[in-house]
Write a protein that holds these residues in place. Structure first.
Motif, short mmCIF file in Angstrom:
data_model
loop_
_atom_site.label_atom_id
_atom_site.label_comp_id
_atom_site.label_asym_id
_atom_site.label_seq_id
_atom_site.Cartn_x
_atom_site.Cartn_y
_atom_site.Cartn_z
N ARG A 1 -3.00 -21.01 -15.38
CA ARG A 1 -3.58 -20.83 -14.71
C ARG A 1 -1.89 -21.49 -14.12
NH1 ARG A 1 -8.18 -23.60 -14.70
NH2 ARG A 1 -7.15 -25.37 -14.18
N HIS A 2 -0.90 -22.57 -15.04
CA HIS A 2 -0.16 -22.57 -14.00
C HIS A 2 1.18 -21.45 -14.52
CE1 HIS A 2 3.60 -25.70 -13.96
NE2 HIS A 2 4.05 -25.38 -14.76
N ALA A 3 1.08 -21.39 -16.12
CA ALA A 3 2.11 -19.84 -16.31
C ALA A 3 1.94 -19.14 -14.89
CB ALA A 3 1.67 -19.42 -17.82
N ALA A 4 0.97 -18.46 -14.40
CA ALA A 4 0.71 -17.59 -13.79
C ALA A 4 1.25 -17.92 -12.51
CB ALA A 4 -1.06 -17.43 -13.58
N ALA A 5 1.05 -19.13 -12.03
CA ALA A 5 1.41 -19.66 -10.77
C ALA A 5 3.39 -19.80 -10.75
CB ALA A 5 0.84 -20.95 -10.09
N GLU A 6 3.64 -20.18 -11.97
CA GLU A 6 5.01 -19.84 -12.32
C GLU A 6 5.94 -18.35 -12.44
OE1 GLU A 6 7.17 -22.85 -11.48
OE2 GLU A 6 5.36 -23.88 -11.27
N ASP A 7 5.09 -17.65 -12.42
CA ASP A 7 4.79 -16.17 -12.56
C ASP A 7 5.64 -16.17 -14.19
OD1 ASP A 7 5.02 -13.53 -12.38
OD2 ASP A 7 6.95 -13.69 -11.42
N GLU A 8 5.49 -16.73 -15.11
CA GLU A 8 5.58 -16.59 -16.40
C GLU A 8 4.63 -16.64 -17.45
OE1 GLU A 8 8.98 -18.19 -18.15
OE2 GLU A 8 10.12 -18.57 -16.30
N ARG A 9 5.30 -15.58 -17.87
CA ARG A 9 4.60 -14.99 -19.72
C ARG A 9 4.16 -16.29 -19.80
NH1 ARG A 9 7.94 -11.18 -23.62
NH2 ARG A 9 7.29 -9.69 -21.34
N PRO A 10 2.40 -16.37 -20.44
CA PRO A 10 2.12 -17.70 -21.20
C PRO A 10 2.60 -17.92 -22.68
CG PRO A 10 0.91 -15.91 -20.71
CD PRO A 10 1.64 -15.36 -20.34
N HIS A 11 2.50 -18.80 -22.75
CA HIS A 11 3.24 -19.42 -24.17
C HIS A 11 2.29 -18.75 -25.25
CE1 HIS A 11 4.05 -21.52 -27.96
NE2 HIS A 11 5.65 -21.84 -27.51
N ARG A 12 2.63 -18.08 -26.50
CA ARG A 12 1.50 -17.31 -27.15
C ARG A 12 0.79 -18.33 -27.91
NH1 ARG A 12 4.05 -13.54 -31.98
NH2 ARG A 12 4.78 -12.49 -29.65
N GLY A 13 1.58 -19.76 -28.41
CA GLY A 13 -0.04 -20.68 -29.16
C GLY A 13 -0.50 -20.82 -28.06
N LEU A 14 -0.12 -20.77 -26.71
CA LEU A 14 -1.21 -21.61 -25.20
C LEU A 14 -2.12 -20.45 -25.88
CD1 LEU A 14 -2.21 -23.45 -23.47
CD2 LEU A 14 -1.15 -21.90 -21.52
N VAL A 15 -1.99 -19.46 -25.71
CA VAL A 15 -2.93 -18.13 -25.36
C VAL A 15 -3.62 -18.50 -26.87
CG1 VAL A 15 -3.56 -15.95 -24.97
CG2 VAL A 15 -2.47 -16.38 -24.01
N ASP A 16 -3.21 -18.41 -27.94
CA ASP A 16 -4.52 -18.51 -29.01
C ASP A 16 -5.09 -19.69 -29.42
OD1 ASP A 16 -2.59 -16.31 -30.36
OD2 ASP A 16 -1.23 -17.57 -31.56
N HIS A 17 -4.88 -20.70 -28.26
CA HIS A 17 -5.68 -22.48 -28.76
C HIS A 17 -6.84 -21.87 -27.47
CE1 HIS A 17 -6.00 -26.44 -28.70
NE2 HIS A 17 -6.45 -26.37 -27.54
#
Length: 557
Positions: free
Chosen positions: A359-375
């Motif tokens: 949610r933080h990445a979306a609010a910052e309009d950033e592509r989420p870290h790949r490792g975060l998505v994997d986790h």
């Protein structure tokens, strides 16, 4: 027992492309291998006959008596011996076993020698090896209690003057200085072991300060000085255990080092000093670290120190609080917190932090870290929530259309039996991307990689014209050579013709690899005579490249 403990990629990385290519031409000049438990050695006939020694126990290292090798480089002779050892890997375990037996026999022989015979052997070594003589002299001074002499000798070892002919330590001189630092570290250990721990602590700190200063005027691209400095720091820690210094004073030294120039060049882990500091010193260090962070809340060194101390006392919540005070926009910090919580057996909190990171990445309009998505996706899968895992993978693919995210989407969709539904729109998006970026393809269209990875070779070949790079075509050819030998052969032939316009042993080895693949295609097509004619014509055209002819002969081409 293992065979070779390294790979050809390790050799290429250590040598660099130029020395690696040259080394290929010296493989036939390597003499018999001599192998023991840690070392592989051989002689190589170059301009002269050079001796090469490889150590492969804890990562590959090499030394050669040629001028380039004596400067600390992984030279072409080292490459030749390393590759020869790889090609004879099946023999290495037996050779190592023989070496162990020889060492045991030597130990038995030495045990049987009298005092006079042993002294004669030592004196012979002293006469031949100045380095060995200096090491023993240090031990004698330490054993005799002459700490001032030992201190002076260690200080001399840490003096870079002999290696700064240009006003700084050049790349080729760094290994020589590093070797002296390593000797100094061993002398400090010996000093502490001989009952002079307090002096060893003081000398080690002086040495660390000296080496840190050297970094500012040294080209340590190969990391040899850094490695020696870490050994010096380990010697300091050993001395502290031998004669624990004042805890408050040690806490201050750690703070000064970690937050000063020393922390930039030589990382010291305060948690390693927990027993040395004791309760009093650890409390003092934590107070000093907290005050430093208060004065500079954005400082990365201060934050790293607080994290290290939180780990040292096992306070996970404190560690999380430190990290939570400075969150990265792409959710990476959230990931590190989630991983710590998972490791501590707190999975619900870990999941909450991972979701918060997304949610933080979306609010910052950033592509989420790949490792975060994997986790997060792995968490959902373990929790029996495959549909949520698919949603996360689908959203990630939308924001980062790569082969990695395509594969992850495929895995998640197959887990719920929806890949047939998910695949067409995903490929369509990749097709649109490819068409839109047709004129600025760098790594090639992801579409080609995805189709190849799906083993949908017909579709991949159909999409390849105008979109696939040479590397992608090679990967596609390799993957489908048995089912589409004609297309694969055309790719290999073009690559061979391109390589023939260049020289170098690395290029020649690549030509041989491609020819081997082309031969397999001809066999699939039932045209082996065409391959024979093709190689004969190539040999005629390239006959002046003697190293190429040698490599082709070696490969049976």
């Amino acid at each position: 027992m293992s065979a070779a403990r390294y790979t050809e990629s390790d050799v290429r990385r250590l040598a660099g492309p130029r020395s690696y290519e040259r080394g290929l031409g010296y493989v036939d000049a390597v003499g018999p291998l001599h192998v023991d438990s840690r070392r592989i050695s051989a002689r190589v006939q170059g301009t002269e006959r050079y001796s090469v020694a490889l150590e492969d126990e804890d990562g590959l290292r090499a030394a050669c008596t040629c001028p380039y090798g004596e400067d600390g480089h992984f030279c072409k002779h080292c490459v030749a011996v390393a590759l020869t050892a790889l090609r004879e890997a099946d023999r290495l375990p037996a050779l190592r076993e023989e070496a162990v037996m020889r060492d045991a026999a030597l130990d038995t022989w030495l045990d049987g020698l009298g005092r006079d015979e042993l002294l004669r052997l030592v004196r012979e070594r002293l006469a031949e090896d100045a380095d060995f003589k200096n090491k023993l002299a240090l031990r004698v001074a330490a054993a005799g209690g002459d700490t001032s002499a030992v201190r002076a000798d260690i200080t001399a070892l840490l003096d870079p003057a002999d290696f700064t002919q240009y006003g700084y330590i050049a790349y080729e001189d760094a290994p020589g200085y590093a070797a002296q630092v390593t000797r100094a570290a061993q002398a400090i250990r010996d000093l502490a072991a001989d009952g002079h721990g307090a002096v060893a602590v003081a000398v080690a700190r002086e040495g660390i300060r000296r080496v840190v200063g050297v970094y500012e005027t040294a080209d340590d691209s190969d990391g040899s000085i850094a490695e020696a400095a870490e050994d010096l720091e380990r010697a300091h820690l050993a001395a502290c255990f031998a004669a624990p210094p004042d805890p408050d004073e040690t806490a201050q030294w750690l703070i000064d080092h970690c937050l000063g120039d020393g922390g930039e060049y030589l990382e010291v882990e305060p948690a390693d000093y927990r027993e040395v500091l004791g309760v009093q010193g650890l409390a003092a260090l934590r107070a000093l670290a907290a005050e430093a962070h208060r004065r500079n809340p954005s400082g990365s060194a201060e934050r790293s120190l607080l994290e290290s101390l939180a780990r040292a006392v096992g306070n996970l919540d404190e560690l999380i609080a430190v990290r939570a005070a400075s969150l990265e926009a792409n959710g990476y910090t959230h990931l590190t917190i989630a991983e710590e919580l998972d490791a501590a057996g707190r999975p619900d909190e870990a999941l909450e932090w991972a979701e918060r990171g997304l949610r933080h990445a979306a609010a910052e309009d950033e592509r989420p870290h790949r490792g975060l998505v994997d986790h997060l996706a792995a968490h959902y899968a373990r929790d029996g929530r495959p549909a949520d895992a698919l949603t996360v993978r689908r959203d990630h693919f939308q924001s980062d259309r790569s082969l990695h995210t395509y594969r992850a989407l495929r895995t998640a969709a197959r887990a719920v039996g929806l890949w047939d539904t998910e695949r067409p729109p995903a490929l369509e998006q990749l097709r649109v991307d490819a068409e839109g970026n047709r004129k600025r393809q760098w790594g090639g269209a992801v579409l080609i990689d995805a189709l190849t990875d799906d083993a949908d070779f017909d579709a991949a070949w159909a999409a390849a014209p105008g979109l696939a790079t040479a590397d992608q075509l090679l990967r596609l050819a390799d993957a489908s050579a048995t089912t589409r030998p004609a297309e694969a052969l055309a790719v290999y032939t073009r690559q061979i013709e391109s390589c023939c316009r260049h020289t170098g042993n690395g290029t020649y080895a690549r030509i041989a690899d491609l020819l081997t693949k082309a031969r397999a295609c001809h066999e699939e097509l039932g045209t082996p005579h065409d391959f024979t004619a093709y190689v004969a014509r190539l040999r005629t055209e390239q006959k002046r490249k003697r190293n190429l002819m040698r490599i082709l002969d070696h490969r049976g081409l």
